[in-house]
Design a protein around this motif. Structure first.
Motif, PDB file in Angstrom:
ATOM      1  N   TYR A 180       1.178  -1.171  -0.140  1.00  0.00           N
ATOM      2  CA  TYR A 180       0.205  -0.169   0.260  1.00  0.00           C
ATOM      3  C   TYR A 180       0.212   1.557   0.398  1.00  0.00           C
ATOM      4  N   VAL A 181       0.757   2.132  -0.849  1.00  0.00           N
ATOM      5  CA  VAL A 181       0.717   3.774  -1.014  1.00  0.00           C
ATOM      6  C   VAL A 181       0.234   4.709  -0.715  1.00  0.00           C
ATOM      7  N   ASP A 182       0.590   5.598   0.480  1.00  0.00           N
ATOM      8  CA  ASP A 182      -0.114   6.700   0.579  1.00  0.00           C
ATOM      9  C   ASP A 182       0.437   8.118   1.332  1.00  0.00           C
ATOM     10  N   PHE A 183      -0.633   8.972   0.104  1.00  0.00           N
ATOM     11  CA  PHE A 183      -0.307  10.200   0.146  1.00  0.00           C
ATOM     12  C   PHE A 183      -0.806  11.117   0.891  1.00  0.00           C
ATOM     13  N   ASN A 184      -0.136  12.354   1.271  1.00  0.00           N
ATOM     14  CA  ASN A 184      -0.089  13.026   2.062  1.00  0.00           C
ATOM     15  C   ASN A 184       0.279  14.334   2.140  1.00  0.00           C
ATOM     16  N   THR A 185      -0.422  15.160   1.878  1.00  0.00           N
ATOM     17  CA  THR A 185      -0.273  16.787   1.370  1.00  0.00           C
ATOM     18  C   THR A 185      -1.394  17.463   2.792  1.00  0.00           C
ATOM     19  N   GLY A 186      -0.689  18.774   2.180  1.00  0.00           N
ATOM     20  CA  GLY A 186      -1.523  20.328   2.965  1.00  0.00           C
ATOM     21  C   GLY A 186      -2.407  20.685   2.083  1.00  0.00           C
ATOM     22  N   HIS A 187      -2.322  22.570   2.062  1.00  0.00           N
ATOM     23  CA  HIS A 187      -3.225  22.473   1.905  1.00  0.00           C
ATOM     24  C   HIS A 187      -2.800  23.736   0.802  1.00  0.00           C
ATOM     25  N   TYR A 188      -2.912  23.860  -0.530  1.00  0.00           N
ATOM     26  CA  TYR A 188      -2.500  24.310  -1.592  1.00  0.00           C
ATOM     27  C   TYR A 188      -3.741  25.350  -1.885  1.00  0.00           C
ATOM     28  N   GLU A 189      -3.457  27.268  -2.665  1.00  0.00           N
ATOM     29  CA  GLU A 189      -4.193  27.840  -3.067  1.00  0.00           C
ATOM     30  C   GLU A 189      -4.569  27.427  -4.455  1.00  0.00           C
ATOM     31  N   GLY A 190      -6.098  27.764  -4.687  1.00  0.00           N
ATOM     32  CA  GLY A 190      -5.970  27.142  -5.693  1.00  0.00           C
ATOM     33  C   GLY A 190      -6.429  25.694  -6.120  1.00  0.00           C
ATOM     34  N   ASP A 191      -6.114  24.387  -4.831  1.00  0.00           N
ATOM     35  CA  ASP A 191      -6.878  23.079  -4.392  1.00  0.00           C
ATOM     36  C   ASP A 191      -5.961  22.445  -6.055  1.00  0.00           C
ATOM     37  N   THR A 192      -4.734  22.729  -5.724  1.00  0.00           N
ATOM     38  CA  THR A 192      -3.999  22.239  -6.631  1.00  0.00           C
ATOM     39  C   THR A 192      -3.503  20.471  -5.696  1.00  0.00           C
ATOM     40  N   TYR A 193      -4.009  20.306  -5.257  1.00  0.00           N
ATOM     41  CA  TYR A 193      -3.304  18.791  -3.955  1.00  0.00           C
ATOM     42  C   TYR A 193      -4.013  18.016  -5.222  1.00  0.00           C
ATOM     43  N   LEU A 194      -4.868  17.737  -5.166  1.00  0.00           N
ATOM     44  CA  LEU A 194      -5.487  16.992  -6.255  1.00  0.00           C
ATOM     45  C   LEU A 194      -4.361  16.028  -7.514  1.00  0.00           C
ATOM     46  N   ASP A 195      -4.269  17.564  -7.927  1.00  0.00           N
ATOM     47  CA  ASP A 195      -3.496  17.380  -9.453  1.00  0.00           C
ATOM     48  C   ASP A 195      -2.463  17.021  -9.213  1.00  0.00           C
ATOM     49  N   ILE A 196      -1.698  17.439  -8.211  1.00  0.00           N
ATOM     50  CA  ILE A 196      -0.437  17.235  -8.101  1.00  0.00           C
ATOM     51  C   ILE A 196      -0.428  14.987  -8.389  1.00  0.00           C
ATOM     52  N   LEU A 197      -1.426  14.586  -6.934  1.00  0.00           N
ATOM     53  CA  LEU A 197      -1.554  13.518  -6.824  1.00  0.00           C
ATOM     54  C   LEU A 197      -1.430  12.728  -7.830  1.00  0.00           C
ATOM     55  N   GLU A 198      -2.445  12.843  -8.471  1.00  0.00           N
ATOM     56  CA  GLU A 198      -2.975  11.981  -9.689  1.00  0.00           C
ATOM     57  C   GLU A 198      -1.822  11.598 -10.321  1.00  0.00           C
ATOM     58  N   PRO A 199      -0.791  12.918 -11.375  1.00  0.00           N
ATOM     59  CA  PRO A 199       0.524  11.732 -11.872  1.00  0.00           C
ATOM     60  C   PRO A 199       0.917  10.434 -11.349  1.00  0.00           C
ATOM     61  N   PHE A 200       1.466  10.854  -9.919  1.00  0.00           N
ATOM     62  CA  PHE A 200       1.769   9.952  -9.327  1.00  0.00           C
ATOM     63  C   PHE A 200       0.665   8.542  -9.283  1.00  0.00           C
ATOM     64  N   ILE A 201      -0.113   8.332  -8.728  1.00  0.00           N
ATOM     65  CA  ILE A 201      -1.448   7.600  -9.018  1.00  0.00           C
ATOM     66  C   ILE A 201      -1.711   6.512  -9.953  1.00  0.00           C
ATOM     67  N   ARG A 202      -2.045   7.201 -11.555  1.00  0.00           N
ATOM     68  CA  ARG A 202      -1.968   6.651 -12.595  1.00  0.00           C
ATOM     69  C   ARG A 202      -0.876   5.510 -12.983  1.00  0.00           C
ATOM     70  N   ARG A 203       0.097   6.502 -12.531  1.00  0.00           N
ATOM     71  CA  ARG A 203       1.864   5.605 -12.430  1.00  0.00           C
ATOM     72  C   ARG A 203       1.703   4.049 -11.856  1.00  0.00           C
ATOM     73  N   ILE A 204       1.120   4.752 -10.416  1.00  0.00           N
ATOM     74  CA  ILE A 204       1.454   2.825  -9.794  1.00  0.00           C
ATOM     75  C   ILE A 204       0.110   2.193  -9.897  1.00  0.00           C
ATOM     76  N   LYS A 205      -0.873   2.524 -10.943  1.00  0.00           N
ATOM     77  CA  LYS A 205      -1.855   1.350 -10.577  1.00  0.00           C
ATOM     78  C   LYS A 205      -1.484   1.117 -11.995  1.00  0.00           C
ATOM     79  N   LYS A 206      -1.046   1.786 -12.718  1.00  0.00           N
ATOM     80  CA  LYS A 206      -0.710   1.263 -13.963  1.00  0.00           C
ATOM     81  C   LYS A 206       0.596  -0.084 -13.873  1.00  0.00           C
ATOM     82  N   GLU A 207       1.070   0.439 -13.005  1.00  0.00           N
ATOM     83  CA  GLU A 207       2.966  -0.757 -13.326  1.00  0.00           C
ATOM     84  C   GLU A 207       3.318  -1.272 -12.445  1.00  0.00           C
ATOM     85  N   VAL A 208       2.083  -1.042 -11.022  1.00  0.00           N
ATOM     86  CA  VAL A 208       2.194  -2.203 -10.176  1.00  0.00           C
ATOM     87  C   VAL A 208       1.165  -2.360  -9.459  1.00  0.00           C
ATOM     88  N   GLY A 209       0.391  -2.025  -9.815  1.00  0.00           N
ATOM     89  CA  GLY A 209      -1.044  -2.080  -9.421  1.00  0.00           C
ATOM     90  C   GLY A 209      -1.032  -2.858  -7.736  1.00  0.00           C
TER      91      GLY A 209
END
Length: 294
Positions: A180-209
């Motif tokens: 299991y991989v757990d990502f943690n972020t703080g608050h960023y102006e403009g609600d960008t935290y999900l934009d930051i995490l999505e590339p990590f999520i897609r690679r993990i799901k595609k390559e190691v599941g």
């Protein structure tokens, strides 16, 4: 139910969380193959990783001020680690083994422990910059219990590329049985935290599941969580910390101003309803974490 910590490992685990533990000078944690105590932005690894009786893996606070007054003291006796309460032995402990990849570097030359921290069989990653509540001017508005802004530059890098994270994930999967991989972020102006995490999520799901969880503030567009569910995310967590709105405002001034307690609760409720949607082969959990005693 046994209320004696010597006979109830689960109760002992909770008591150690609350009181911490002192480490006697006789202990040789790293020399005996244990894990180095790390100071990271997410707070992961700041304690000593041990295995209690019954196979209960846990991280015991040892660096915090309250732990310095703990009645629990860890001793090394004849090569074994003994937890004592006063002069009385409570139990023997095992050190959680330090994986070989803890001493390796990524292809970019960064220590792998500066990218992710292992707890049990999950990897904790704080991939982006410090929560902006710590950098606000003229006055910070960080949560009063938070240590994120105090740990910068210690054992945790503030810039982690997707490729670096993937290297560490593969090493932890191959050597430590990572699940299991757990990502943690703080608050960023403009609600960008999900934009930051999505590339990590897609690679993990595609390559190691592997299973993936995220812990962020509640996004103002709740439909973003439908997208995460479709992407294969397995856990979304919203740390609202406190049920009392007055105490929430006092302890979490930034969160109160930007989101408010109700937005956190609404996000938990909305995401709880997504369990029947998305890929059926991907488990889904939503929760809101609190800190007891604030």
């Amino acid at each position: 139910m046994h209320l004696d910590v010597r006979r109830n490992p689960a109760l002992l685990k909770l008591d150690l969380y609350c009181k911490g533990m002192r480490i006697d000078d006789s202990c040789l944690v790293e020399q005996d193959g244990g894990r180095k105590i790390l100071r990271t932005r997410a707070g992961l690894g700041s304690g000593l990783e041990v295995v209690l009786p019954g196979g209960l893996w846990t991280n015991v606070p040892v660096t915090e001020r309250f732990a310095q007054q703990s009645p629990y003291v860890l001793h090394r006796e004849k090569g074994s680690y003994v937890l004592k309460l006063g002069d009385e032995a409570v139990t023997t402990l095992e050190l959680s083994p330090r994986p070989a990849w803890y001493d390796k570097k990524t292809s970019t030359g960064k220590a792998m422990t500066r990218v992710g921290t292992l707890q049990g069989t999950y990897l904790g990653v704080y991939p982006a910059k410090v929560c902006e509540y710590w950098t606000e001017k003229p006055q910070k508005s960080n949560c009063k219990f938070c240590s994120v802004g105090l740990n910068l530059g210690v054992d945790d890098a503030d810039d982690k590329s997707v490729n670096e994270v993937m290297e560490v994930i593969r090493a932890a999967r191959d050597e430590s049985g990572l699940t299991y991989v757990d990502f943690n972020t703080g608050h960023y102006e403009g609600d960008t935290y999900l934009d930051i995490l999505e590339p990590f999520i897609r690679r993990i799901k595609k390559e190691v599941g592997l299973l993936v969880g995220i812990q962020t503030p509640p996004h103002h567009d709740l439909k973003r969580y439908d997208e995460l569910r479709e992407m294969g995310v397995n856990r979304v967590s919203f740390c609202f910390e406190i049920f009392d709105p007055c105490v929430f405002k006092e302890v979490c001034p930034g969160k109160d101003r930007q989101y408010g307690l109700q937005r956190y609760l609404d996000a938990v409720e909305y995401c709880a309803g997504l369990g029947k949607k998305g890929p059926r082969n991907q488990p889904w959990v939503t929760n809101g974490e609190i800190i007891v005693g604030l």
